[in-house]
Design an enzyme around this catalytic site. Sequence first.
Site, mmCIF file in Angstrom:
data_model
loop_
_atom_site.group_PDB
_atom_site.id
_atom_site.type_symbol
_atom_site.label_atom_id
_atom_site.label_comp_id
_atom_site.label_asym_id
_atom_site.label_seq_id
_atom_site.Cartn_x
_atom_site.Cartn_y
_atom_site.Cartn_z
ATOM 1 N N GLU A 64 0.861 -1.182 0.000
ATOM 2 C CA GLU A 64 0.000 0.000 0.000
ATOM 3 C C GLU A 64 0.893 1.226 0.000
ATOM 4 O OE1 GLU A 64 -2.815 0.202 3.309
ATOM 5 O OE2 GLU A 64 -2.616 2.386 3.309
ATOM 6 N N ARG A 90 0.316 10.246 1.633
ATOM 7 C CA ARG A 90 0.715 11.208 2.670
ATOM 8 C C ARG A 90 1.838 12.120 2.232
ATOM 9 N NH1 ARG A 90 0.658 6.979 7.736
ATOM 10 N NH2 ARG A 90 -1.294 6.071 6.998
ATOM 11 N N THR A 116 -4.384 5.978 2.483
ATOM 12 C CA THR A 116 -4.664 7.324 2.989
ATOM 13 C C THR A 116 -5.419 8.156 1.949
ATOM 14 O OG1 THR A 116 -2.476 7.109 4.058
ATOM 15 C CG2 THR A 116 -3.694 9.114 4.499
ATOM 16 N N LYS A 130 -10.484 -2.297 6.569
ATOM 17 C CA LYS A 130 -9.259 -2.035 7.327
ATOM 18 C C LYS A 130 -9.709 -1.664 8.746
ATOM 19 C CE LYS A 130 -5.994 1.831 7.603
ATOM 20 N NZ LYS A 130 -4.714 2.208 6.985
HETATM 21 C C1 3PG Z 1 -1.914 3.014 8.063
HETATM 22 O O1 3PG Z 1 -2.313 4.024 7.540
HETATM 23 O O2 3PG Z 1 -2.298 1.898 7.731
HETATM 24 C C2 3PG Z 1 -1.032 3.110 9.219
HETATM 25 O O3 3PG Z 1 -0.549 4.382 9.416
HETATM 26 C C3 3PG Z 1 0.056 2.140 9.236
HETATM 27 O O4 3PG Z 1 0.282 2.041 10.548
HETATM 28 P P1 3PG Z 1 1.721 2.031 11.179
HETATM 29 O O5 3PG Z 1 2.538 3.098 10.492
HETATM 30 O O6 3PG Z 1 1.472 2.339 12.637
HETATM 31 O O7 3PG Z 1 2.250 0.645 10.966
#
Ligand code: 3PG
Length: 214
Positions: free
Chosen positions: A44, A48, A72, A132
């Site tokens: 994924e 961001r 995101t 999710k």
């Molecule tokens: C996401 O958007 O899935 C999370 O930010 C991933 O989570 P992590 O960076 O805490 O592993």
Amino acid sequence: MDMTQTLDTLFAEVTLLPVISIEREADILPLADALAAGGITTLEVTLRTPFGLPAIELLRRERPALQVGAGTVIDAAQFAAVERAGAHFVVTPGITDELLQLGLKSTIPLLPGIATASEILAGYRLGYRRFKVFPAQVLGGAALLKSFAGPFSDVRFCPTGGIGQQDIGEYLTLGNVMAVGGSWVVPKASIAAEDWAEVTRLSLAATSLAKGRG
Ligand code: 3PG
């Protein structure tokens, strides 16, 4: 094929979903290759950073064997942009009516982010069966997913948020976990140092544990 079937096909062999945020364009291909060397087939790429969208385009063009999700995604403009970029699936951190409706119309499947039973119901009534769970660790981790299995027996989840190598074994014992997501296999410091061997090592550690899933 409906959205649930499409997601199940995409995730049939997937137990680990690395969540990556690209800070430098030059990192995209070496990072993807380091993950692939660690047994990763699906990842994924988050929006961001400004490099998220170009990274999805580049990976689709240069690494056709990888399954590339867009993460995101928070509004309609981003949804349309990742469809155009060729993403195989879309992940959102939460739900809005707009995002759920877009997911129904799209040719690529949506994995909407939820944190509560009410949010599952908001998606469920529209036909969503795969979600999710975010931020999974803060919300209760594997215990939360065990609780969701009661009322939502036909729903499966991809927990993400705060998950580390030490947590994945427990998640993977649960029948309602389709894959575990997170960024622990792609530490910012390792990417900054171009320590691709470390990314491969962390990915291998996670994928080899996941292989033992029974
Ligand atoms: C996401 O958007 O899935 C999370 O930010 C991933 O989570 P992590 O960076 O805490 O592993």
